[in-house]
Design an enzyme around this catalytic site. Sequence first.
Site, PDB file in Angstrom:
ATOM      1  N   HIS A  15       0.846  -1.190   0.000  1.00 38.22           N
ATOM      2  CA  HIS A  15       0.000   0.000   0.000  1.00 38.22           C
ATOM      3  C   HIS A  15       0.893   1.256   0.000  1.00 38.22           C
ATOM      4  O   HIS A  15       1.718   1.433   0.886  1.00 38.22           O
ATOM      5  CB  HIS A  15      -0.928   0.003   1.217  1.00 38.22           C
ATOM      6  N   ALA A  16       0.727   2.100  -1.017  1.00 42.07           N
ATOM      7  CA  ALA A  16       1.630   3.244  -1.213  1.00 42.07           C
ATOM      8  C   ALA A  16       1.642   4.183  -0.009  1.00 42.07           C
ATOM      9  O   ALA A  16       0.640   4.325   0.684  1.00 42.07           O
ATOM     10  CB  ALA A  16       1.199   4.024  -2.453  1.00 42.07           C
ATOM     11  N   HIS A  50       0.285  11.859  -6.143  1.00 39.74           N
ATOM     12  CA  HIS A  50      -0.317  11.983  -4.817  1.00 39.74           C
ATOM     13  C   HIS A  50       0.764  11.891  -3.730  1.00 39.74           C
ATOM     14  O   HIS A  50       0.888  12.769  -2.873  1.00 39.74           O
ATOM     15  CB  HIS A  50      -1.373  10.887  -4.624  1.00 39.74           C
ATOM     16  N   GLU A  51       1.565  10.839  -3.777  1.00 39.32           N
ATOM     17  CA  GLU A  51       2.591  10.648  -2.734  1.00 39.32           C
ATOM     18  C   GLU A  51       3.632  11.763  -2.785  1.00 39.32           C
ATOM     19  O   GLU A  51       4.094  12.249  -1.750  1.00 39.32           O
ATOM     20  CB  GLU A  51       3.260   9.275  -2.870  1.00 39.32           C
ATOM     21  N   HIS A 107       2.447  14.793  -0.977  1.00 39.77           N
ATOM     22  CA  HIS A 107       2.709  14.738   0.466  1.00 39.77           C
ATOM     23  C   HIS A 107       4.134  15.213   0.759  1.00 39.77           C
ATOM     24  O   HIS A 107       4.381  15.980   1.688  1.00 39.77           O
ATOM     25  CB  HIS A 107       2.570  13.304   0.986  1.00 39.77           C
ATOM     26  N   GLU A 120      -4.066  15.510   2.541  1.00 39.87           N
ATOM     27  CA  GLU A 120      -4.606  14.720   1.432  1.00 39.87           C
ATOM     28  C   GLU A 120      -4.998  15.605   0.258  1.00 39.87           C
ATOM     29  O   GLU A 120      -4.822  15.234  -0.898  1.00 39.87           O
ATOM     30  CB  GLU A 120      -5.784  13.873   1.906  1.00 39.87           C
ATOM     31  N   HIS A 144      -6.980   0.759   5.332  1.00 42.17           N
ATOM     32  CA  HIS A 144      -6.972   1.723   6.443  1.00 42.17           C
ATOM     33  C   HIS A 144      -7.609   1.198   7.725  1.00 42.17           C
ATOM     34  O   HIS A 144      -7.399   1.775   8.781  1.00 42.17           O
ATOM     35  CB  HIS A 144      -7.654   3.020   5.990  1.00 42.17           C
ATOM     36  N   TYR A 180      -9.797  11.956   3.617  1.00 41.59           N
ATOM     37  CA  TYR A 180      -9.942  11.859   2.163  1.00 41.59           C
ATOM     38  C   TYR A 180     -11.226  12.528   1.699  1.00 41.59           C
ATOM     39  O   TYR A 180     -11.269  13.146   0.640  1.00 41.59           O
ATOM     40  CB  TYR A 180      -9.893  10.399   1.702  1.00 41.59           C
TER      41      TYR A 180
HETATM   42  C1  D0W Z   1       0.609   8.046   3.636  1.00 35.07           C
HETATM   43  N1  D0W Z   1      -0.553   7.394   3.538  1.00 35.07           N
HETATM   44  C2  D0W Z   1      -0.838   6.419   2.493  1.00 35.07           C
HETATM   45  C3  D0W Z   1      -1.963   5.909   0.290  1.00 35.07           C
HETATM   46  C4  D0W Z   1      -2.882   4.977  -1.807  1.00 35.07           C
HETATM   47  C5  D0W Z   1      -2.995   7.349  -1.547  1.00 35.07           C
HETATM   48  C6  D0W Z   1      -4.480   5.866  -0.138  1.00 35.07           C
HETATM   49  C7  D0W Z   1      -6.925   6.289  -0.189  1.00 35.07           C
HETATM   50  C8  D0W Z   1      -7.684   8.041  -1.895  1.00 35.07           C
HETATM   51  C9  D0W Z   1      -8.128   8.302  -4.236  1.00 35.07           C
HETATM   52  C10 D0W Z   1       3.793   7.556   6.718  1.00 35.07           C
HETATM   53  C11 D0W Z   1       2.406   7.709   6.175  1.00 35.07           C
HETATM   54  C12 D0W Z   1       0.857   8.993   4.810  1.00 35.07           C
HETATM   55  C13 D0W Z   1       0.842  10.411   4.317  1.00 35.07           C
HETATM   56  C14 D0W Z   1       0.884  11.380   5.440  1.00 35.07           C
HETATM   57  C15 D0W Z   1      -2.019   6.755   1.578  1.00 35.07           C
HETATM   58  C16 D0W Z   1      -3.092   6.060  -0.757  1.00 35.07           C
HETATM   59  C17 D0W Z   1      -3.307   5.537  -3.115  1.00 35.07           C
HETATM   60  C18 D0W Z   1      -3.320   7.036  -2.982  1.00 35.07           C
HETATM   61  C19 D0W Z   1      -7.938   7.355  -0.600  1.00 35.07           C
HETATM   62  C20 D0W Z   1      -8.305   7.628  -3.042  1.00 35.07           C
HETATM   63  C21 D0W Z   1      -7.303   9.413  -4.279  1.00 35.07           C
HETATM   64  C22 D0W Z   1      -6.682   9.840  -3.138  1.00 35.07           C
HETATM   65  C23 D0W Z   1      -6.868   9.153  -1.950  1.00 35.07           C
HETATM   66  C24 D0W Z   1      -7.363   4.945  -0.763  1.00 35.07           C
HETATM   67  C25 D0W Z   1      -1.941   8.239   1.223  1.00 35.07           C
HETATM   68  N2  D0W Z   1       2.151   8.743   5.371  1.00 35.07           N
HETATM   69  N3  D0W Z   1      -5.564   6.542  -0.625  1.00 35.07           N
HETATM   70  O1  D0W Z   1       1.558   6.923   6.470  1.00 35.07           O
HETATM   71  O2  D0W Z   1       1.820  12.185   5.501  1.00 35.07           O
HETATM   72  O3  D0W Z   1      -0.040  11.355   6.253  1.00 35.07           O
HETATM   73  O4  D0W Z   1       1.491   7.864   2.822  1.00 35.07           O
HETATM   74  O5  D0W Z   1      -4.621   5.060   0.740  1.00 35.07           O
HETATM   75  O6  D0W Z   1      -7.115  10.119  -5.423  1.00 35.07           O
HETATM   76  O7  D0W Z   1      -8.335   4.399  -0.246  1.00 35.07           O
HETATM   77  O8  D0W Z   1      -6.723   4.470  -1.706  1.00 35.07           O
HETATM   78  O9  D0W Z   1      -2.888   8.950   1.569  1.00 35.07           O
HETATM   79  O10 D0W Z   1      -0.945   8.665   0.638  1.00 35.07           O
HETATM   80 ZN    ZN Z   2      -2.421  10.685   0.849  1.00 35.30          ZN
END
Ligand code: D0W
Ligand code: ZN
Length: 682
Positions: free
Chosen positions: A369-370, A399-400, A403, A427, A531, A541
């Site tokens: 998971h990214a 997206h990443e 951040h 986000e 999550h 989100y």
């Molecule tokens: C972090 N969180 C991971 C990953 C996977 C983003 C995600 C949601 C979504 C569509 C150390 C740490 C935090 C960042 C921080 C998480 C992803 C794919 C994209 C919802 C869906 C969209 C955007 C978001 C899902 C993220 N760092 N996305 O944990 O500093 O808090 O890396 O889970 O366009 O359900 O896929 O938010 O980057």
């Molecule tokens: Zn994110």
Amino acid sequence: MSKITRMLRLTRSAIFLLGIRIYNTDSAKMSMWSHLILGTLLLVSTSWSQPLVLDEAAAITYLEEYDRLAADMSYQYAEAAWKYETNITEETLANMTEWSLKRSDFNYREAKNASRFDLSKINNQNISRLLRKVMDIGTAAFPDTVKLEKISDLEGEMTSIYSRARGCLNTTTCLPLEPDLVDIIANSRNYAELTAAWKGWRDASGRNIKKLYPEYVSLLNEAITFEGKYKDMGDYYRSSYESPTFENDVKALFLELAPLYENLHAYVRRRLKEHYGADKFPSTGHIPAHILGNMWAQDWTNIYDLVAPYPDKRTVDITKALIDQNYTIIRMYKVAEDFFSSIGLYKMPHLFWEKSLLVKPVNREVVCHASAWDFSNKRDFRIKQCTALTEEHLLTVHHEMGHIIYYLAYKDLPYLYREGANPGFHEGMADIVTLSFQTPEHMKKIGLLDAIPGQNDTEGDINFLFRMALSKAAFLPFGYLVDQWRWSVFRGETKPERYNEKWWDLRCDFQGIYPPVERSNADFDPGAKYHIPGGTPYISYFVSFVAQFQWHKALCKVANIAGPLHRCDIYSNTIAGARLNDMLKMGSSRPWGEAMLKITSGTSGQTDKLSVAPLLEYFDPLIKWLQENNKKYNEILGWDKKNCPNFLSPHILSGSPRVQNITFILTMMSALFSIAISIIEN
Ligand code: D0W
Ligand code: ZN
């Protein structure tokens, strides 16, 4: 309470009261010795609650020292977590838990130290905000380290089950989520195959996490309520938004967005019936959850080709373009970096390229998971992503990196301010460039698209907006409901026996989808979404999907970019970049309303609140088109919210109403007996 502890407590209170009395009234007449003894007793008995008033200068010195130590602790913990997530083993898990405990211990000690300052006597807002942050340590305020260790261990264990899970399609083929099951759900158009992947994933992940989750919930609640500051863990999560009305506010936003979603849903439902046959669609109006191109039905972009409004217009296929042009994974990251640097934001520091994990390793288990990582030392920032050569991944790369840009913008603030203005802001920042990046104009600019819809090409324009809606509008109910489930669980409204039932109530009610195979409370489908086992809040989100449109509108306005909102590309516009940076570099130093005002000020969307107006403005032409189209085909919007097909109702499981009545009478009788016995015994 045992007799001994009761006596101890009484004695403590007596000492305390007596001490204060004597100390206040007779201290002048006391001998030096009794003075000393009483003073020491007083200090010992009260040190846990009485602030020793120290001045602002002392607070500044304290906070400087804290900053160094806290950043260092954060670094150590991040290293341990990184080692675990990039190599899941017993040892790396144990090491991470060890550091998690050390960090809790550190936070606990520092919260105590900071509590010596009397906040009411500190005038400098910054100092008191920082001190309050030092003291807001969440579960670390719970002194039972055995239980804290258990929490950390459970979370690691659940993440490990999720990340190592292989979903079985049949008795012989079992595949990981990334990339295999994700690919099947995205690309297969075979109903049975989709069903197998959907069910296989849930059997392998959620079902195995189910047994760990109730204990995790009750331990978190026990730890977070210890201080008496928070009602439950959900209450604590919501506190990052610094607003007593937050829960109602997001509900109101969601309701304002529901009509857009219902129009999209009704249209997509009609088109999917054409492909899969109307017999797959129950009379309740729900859509099967596994045919929307995404494992959780949260993003529908992958079925664009099945449901495009004007299919005869050439459909966009960015994934194909990436493959045809021999794109490399590194190039995807360079393209994202180029976007951010073109608007005057930052380049990735050299450690990013050295230390990130950008492709899935073959010889060990990792958390695929990214994620984006800030190591809190101003130099070390990393991404961990099992990057694949697809459009979806190209957007996740942006997206990443978004951040990371936020981390870089606030890196020189005090450690405690190195956060988003609220979690939804982080986000939102991560997603905002995807609105520019995906415009046909931009896709053409970077050579991933060869033709763009012209000025009068309404069909092309609707196709594009519709495609955006499949990711940005389809997501809204899902983004809203995940934490509705979690908050209800933490509140104790939803008990373990009904975890899955509540989940499907919300999925059926808000998303208008239903499970393609029978579900019951023996399944644990929330656990099949990262999550939940990962313990990461989700409402951020939803907030992000609202705020990113507000910011996009504001940036396009300050940069004076002409044309409709949905065709605005801020690429290479340093005015837009500077305005964005003004907000980012505030970190969490001020309540988020001020950050919202910073970015929107002087534009027609100027506000210090969340607003759905820019999102609705962005999709306006599409909303009109969907309404007309649904009318033309006599589509009835919505679905039966009381009825969730394929969920095995608990009434069936626990027996007929008659059996339930008998059970009720028996329970009441035994309760009456207990009361009677206790009366007699006394
Ligand atoms: C972090 N969180 C991971 C990953 C996977 C983003 C995600 C949601 C979504 C569509 C150390 C740490 C935090 C960042 C921080 C998480 C992803 C794919 C994209 C919802 C869906 C969209 C955007 C978001 C899902 C993220 N760092 N996305 O944990 O500093 O808090 O890396 O889970 O366009 O359900 O896929 O938010 O980057
Ligand atoms: Zn994110």
